[in-house]
Design a protein around this motif. Structure first.
Motif, PDB file in Angstrom:
ATOM      1  N   SER A   1     -37.560  45.328 -16.098  1.00  0.00           N
ATOM      2  CA  SER A   1     -36.148  44.955 -16.108  1.00  0.00           C
ATOM      3  C   SER A   1     -35.525  45.451 -17.413  1.00  0.00           C
ATOM      4  O   SER A   1     -36.227  45.887 -18.331  1.00  0.00           O
ATOM      5  CB  SER A   1     -35.993  43.436 -16.015  1.00  0.00           C
ATOM      6  N   ASP A   2     -34.209  45.387 -17.514  1.00  0.00           N
ATOM      7  CA  ASP A   2     -33.533  45.852 -18.721  1.00  0.00           C
ATOM      8  C   ASP A   2     -33.978  45.067 -19.947  1.00  0.00           C
ATOM      9  O   ASP A   2     -34.193  45.632 -21.015  1.00  0.00           O
ATOM     10  CB  ASP A   2     -32.013  45.738 -18.542  1.00  0.00           C
ATOM     11  N   ARG A   3     -34.112  43.756 -19.830  1.00  0.00           N
ATOM     12  CA  ARG A   3     -34.550  42.938 -20.956  1.00  0.00           C
ATOM     13  C   ARG A   3     -36.004  43.244 -21.307  1.00  0.00           C
ATOM     14  O   ARG A   3     -36.369  43.328 -22.483  1.00  0.00           O
ATOM     15  CB  ARG A   3     -34.384  41.451 -20.640  1.00  0.00           C
ATOM     16  N   GLU A   4     -36.848  43.420 -20.290  1.00  0.00           N
ATOM     17  CA  GLU A   4     -38.250  43.753 -20.544  1.00  0.00           C
ATOM     18  C   GLU A   4     -38.377  45.093 -21.249  1.00  0.00           C
ATOM     19  O   GLU A   4     -39.199  45.252 -22.163  1.00  0.00           O
ATOM     20  CB  GLU A   4     -39.024  43.755 -19.230  1.00  0.00           C
ATOM     21  N   LEU A   5     -37.570  46.052 -20.846  1.00  0.00           N
ATOM     22  CA  LEU A   5     -37.598  47.352 -21.500  1.00  0.00           C
ATOM     23  C   LEU A   5     -37.185  47.226 -22.967  1.00  0.00           C
ATOM     24  O   LEU A   5     -37.777  47.848 -23.850  1.00  0.00           O
ATOM     25  CB  LEU A   5     -36.670  48.330 -20.789  1.00  0.00           C
ATOM     26  N   GLU A   6     -36.180  46.393 -23.224  1.00  0.00           N
ATOM     27  CA  GLU A   6     -35.717  46.180 -24.590  1.00  0.00           C
ATOM     28  C   GLU A   6     -36.847  45.618 -25.456  1.00  0.00           C
ATOM     29  O   GLU A   6     -37.064  46.055 -26.594  1.00  0.00           O
ATOM     30  CB  GLU A   6     -34.525  45.221 -24.558  1.00  0.00           C
ATOM     31  N   ILE A   7     -37.573  44.644 -24.913  1.00  0.00           N
ATOM     32  CA  ILE A   7     -38.689  44.044 -25.648  1.00  0.00           C
ATOM     33  C   ILE A   7     -39.831  45.044 -25.798  1.00  0.00           C
ATOM     34  O   ILE A   7     -40.458  45.139 -26.863  1.00  0.00           O
ATOM     35  CB  ILE A   7     -39.160  42.758 -24.927  1.00  0.00           C
ATOM     36  N   PHE A   8     -40.092  45.820 -24.754  1.00  0.00           N
ATOM     37  CA  PHE A   8     -41.137  46.836 -24.801  1.00  0.00           C
ATOM     38  C   PHE A   8     -40.835  47.852 -25.901  1.00  0.00           C
ATOM     39  O   PHE A   8     -41.729  48.264 -26.653  1.00  0.00           O
ATOM     40  CB  PHE A   8     -41.217  47.528 -23.436  1.00  0.00           C
ATOM     41  N   GLU A   9     -39.575  48.241 -26.017  1.00  0.00           N
ATOM     42  CA  GLU A   9     -39.177  49.175 -27.071  1.00  0.00           C
ATOM     43  C   GLU A   9     -39.426  48.572 -28.451  1.00  0.00           C
ATOM     44  O   GLU A   9     -39.957  49.230 -29.354  1.00  0.00           O
ATOM     45  CB  GLU A   9     -37.706  49.544 -26.945  1.00  0.00           C
ATOM     46  N   HIS A  10     -39.040  47.310 -28.634  1.00  0.00           N
ATOM     47  CA  HIS A  10     -39.246  46.655 -29.926  1.00  0.00           C
ATOM     48  C   HIS A  10     -40.734  46.571 -30.267  1.00  0.00           C
ATOM     49  O   HIS A  10     -41.125  46.767 -31.424  1.00  0.00           O
ATOM     50  CB  HIS A  10     -38.627  45.256 -29.914  1.00  0.00           C
ATOM     51  N   LEU A  11     -41.565  46.272 -29.277  1.00  0.00           N
ATOM     52  CA  LEU A  11     -43.013  46.257 -29.506  1.00  0.00           C
ATOM     53  C   LEU A  11     -43.492  47.634 -29.955  1.00  0.00           C
ATOM     54  O   LEU A  11     -44.317  47.762 -30.862  1.00  0.00           O
ATOM     55  CB  LEU A  11     -43.747  45.835 -28.224  1.00  0.00           C
ATOM     56  N   GLY A  12     -42.963  48.662 -29.296  1.00  0.00           N
ATOM     57  CA  GLY A  12     -43.360  50.026 -29.621  1.00  0.00           C
ATOM     58  C   GLY A  12     -42.921  50.461 -30.999  1.00  0.00           C
ATOM     59  O   GLY A  12     -43.482  51.410 -31.572  1.00  0.00           O
ATOM     60  N   ARG A  13     -41.940  49.785 -31.560  1.00  0.00           N
ATOM     61  CA  ARG A  13     -41.473  50.094 -32.906  1.00  0.00           C
ATOM     62  C   ARG A  13     -42.150  49.204 -33.955  1.00  0.00           C
ATOM     63  O   ARG A  13     -41.748  49.171 -35.112  1.00  0.00           O
ATOM     64  CB  ARG A  13     -39.956  49.967 -32.986  1.00  0.00           C
ATOM     65  N   GLY A  14     -43.176  48.455 -33.506  1.00  0.00           N
ATOM     66  CA  GLY A  14     -43.996  47.700 -34.447  1.00  0.00           C
ATOM     67  C   GLY A  14     -43.504  46.310 -34.782  1.00  0.00           C
ATOM     68  O   GLY A  14     -43.998  45.693 -35.732  1.00  0.00           O
ATOM     69  N   LEU A  15     -42.556  45.776 -34.021  1.00  0.00           N
ATOM     70  CA  LEU A  15     -42.024  44.445 -34.307  1.00  0.00           C
ATOM     71  C   LEU A  15     -42.843  43.372 -33.598  1.00  0.00           C
ATOM     72  O   LEU A  15     -43.282  43.553 -32.461  1.00  0.00           O
ATOM     73  CB  LEU A  15     -40.559  44.357 -33.866  1.00  0.00           C
ATOM     74  N   GLY A  16     -43.011  42.234 -34.268  1.00  0.00           N
ATOM     75  CA  GLY A  16     -43.740  41.120 -33.693  1.00  0.00           C
ATOM     76  C   GLY A  16     -42.837  40.217 -32.867  1.00  0.00           C
ATOM     77  O   GLY A  16     -41.607  40.371 -32.852  1.00  0.00           O
ATOM     78  N   THR A  17     -43.442  39.238 -32.207  1.00  0.00           N
ATOM     79  CA  THR A  17     -42.710  38.354 -31.310  1.00  0.00           C
ATOM     80  C   THR A  17     -41.588  37.599 -32.011  1.00  0.00           C
ATOM     81  O   THR A  17     -40.471  37.510 -31.495  1.00  0.00           O
ATOM     82  CB  THR A  17     -43.678  37.357 -30.652  1.00  0.00           C
ATOM     83  N   THR A  18     -41.863  37.062 -33.183  1.00  0.00           N
ATOM     84  CA  THR A  18     -40.847  36.279 -33.899  1.00  0.00           C
ATOM     85  C   THR A  18     -39.646  37.140 -34.274  1.00  0.00           C
ATOM     86  O   THR A  18     -38.494  36.725 -34.112  1.00  0.00           O
ATOM     87  CB  THR A  18     -41.450  35.648 -35.166  1.00  0.00           C
ATOM     88  N   ARG A  19     -39.899  38.343 -34.761  1.00  0.00           N
ATOM     89  CA  ARG A  19     -38.806  39.245 -35.139  1.00  0.00           C
ATOM     90  C   ARG A  19     -38.011  39.664 -33.906  1.00  0.00           C
ATOM     91  O   ARG A  19     -36.771  39.744 -33.944  1.00  0.00           O
ATOM     92  CB  ARG A  19     -39.378  40.466 -35.852  1.00  0.00           C
TER      93      ARG A  19
END
Length: 232
Positions: A168-186
């Motif tokens: 989904s669009d939100r899942e993709l957004e989170i997937f991108e953030h994970l790929g940029r090295g960000l943790g869950t809290t950030r």
């Protein structure tokens, strides 16, 4: 602290481009307004800090264009694009976001946006994009145009059982953030979500992509973001 509701649009002469800007950063909204203040035919008529306010404004008032970010306080900006297209099909939307166009431009256009531009674009490019979308044309940067052409020619991006396109669009957004090295809290902080919500999305992403562990998810995200960025 809860901010006050957006004010009604400022009145303008007939024929002027009436723009609604949707962004959760007041400083950025003010910056766009200042950028356009010397343009005689286009200007910011109203502002909204989230999708709910934007939908209310569009229901009540007439606009020539909506400029929207992807990361909003309530829903993903691409979902806002879909809602706006359902409410006012003829109302053009230009997505102006910090998110990499190589990751989101195609998805935004599929949702109904008429253009996509990154926030770090030069001011004259922002004005040019606004004018082009107001004139009824599509707007993408040269790099985004080339990337989408390459994607079409190579056949990459086709939806499959374990494809990123299934997110989904939100899942993709989170997937991108994970790929940029960000943790869950950030991620939760940046996207105005709770940590539990981000964790739930992470779990759904793992299931959709057929990944067994959290490290495998992060590794896949890093590889995907890297490959998309290099291709762009």
């Amino acid at each position: 602290m809860k901010t006050a509701p957006s004010k009604p649009p400022r009145s303008q002469e007939d024929g002027h481009g009436r723009i609604l800007i949707v962004d959760d950063h007041p400083i950025f909204r003010r910056g766009i307004a200042m950028l356009l203040e010397h343009e005689e035919d286009i200007r910011i008529a109203a502002e909204a800090e989230d999708a709910a306010q934007a939908m209310t404004m569009v229901e009540r008032y007439s606009f020539s264009l909506v400029i929207a970010d992807i990361s909003l306080k309530d829903v993903n900006g691409i979902e806002l694009v879909k809602s706006l297209k359902a409410l006012k099909p003829a109302l053009p939307v230009l997505v102006l976001s910090m998110h990499d166009e190589s990751l989101y431009a195609e998805r935004a256009l599929r949702a109904g946006a008429r253009g996509y531009l990154m926030k770090q674009a030069p001011p004259d490019q922002v004005v040019a994009a606004i004018r082009k979308v107001l004139s009824g044309e599509l707007y993408l940067s040269s790099a985004a145009n080339l990337l989408m052409l390459n994607t079409f020619v190579s056949g990459r991006g086709q939806t499959g059982k374990n494809s990123v396109e299934s997110l989904s669009d939100r899942e993709l957004e989170i997937f991108e953030h994970l790929g940029r090295g960000l943790g869950t809290t950030r991620i939760a902080h940046d996207l105005h979500l709770s940590v539990k919500t981000v964790e739930a999305h992470r779990s759904h992403i793992k299931t959709k992509l057929g990944l067994a562990t959290a490290p495998a998810l992060v590794r896949a995200a890093v590889e995907w973001v890297t490959s998309r960025t290099l291709d762009g």
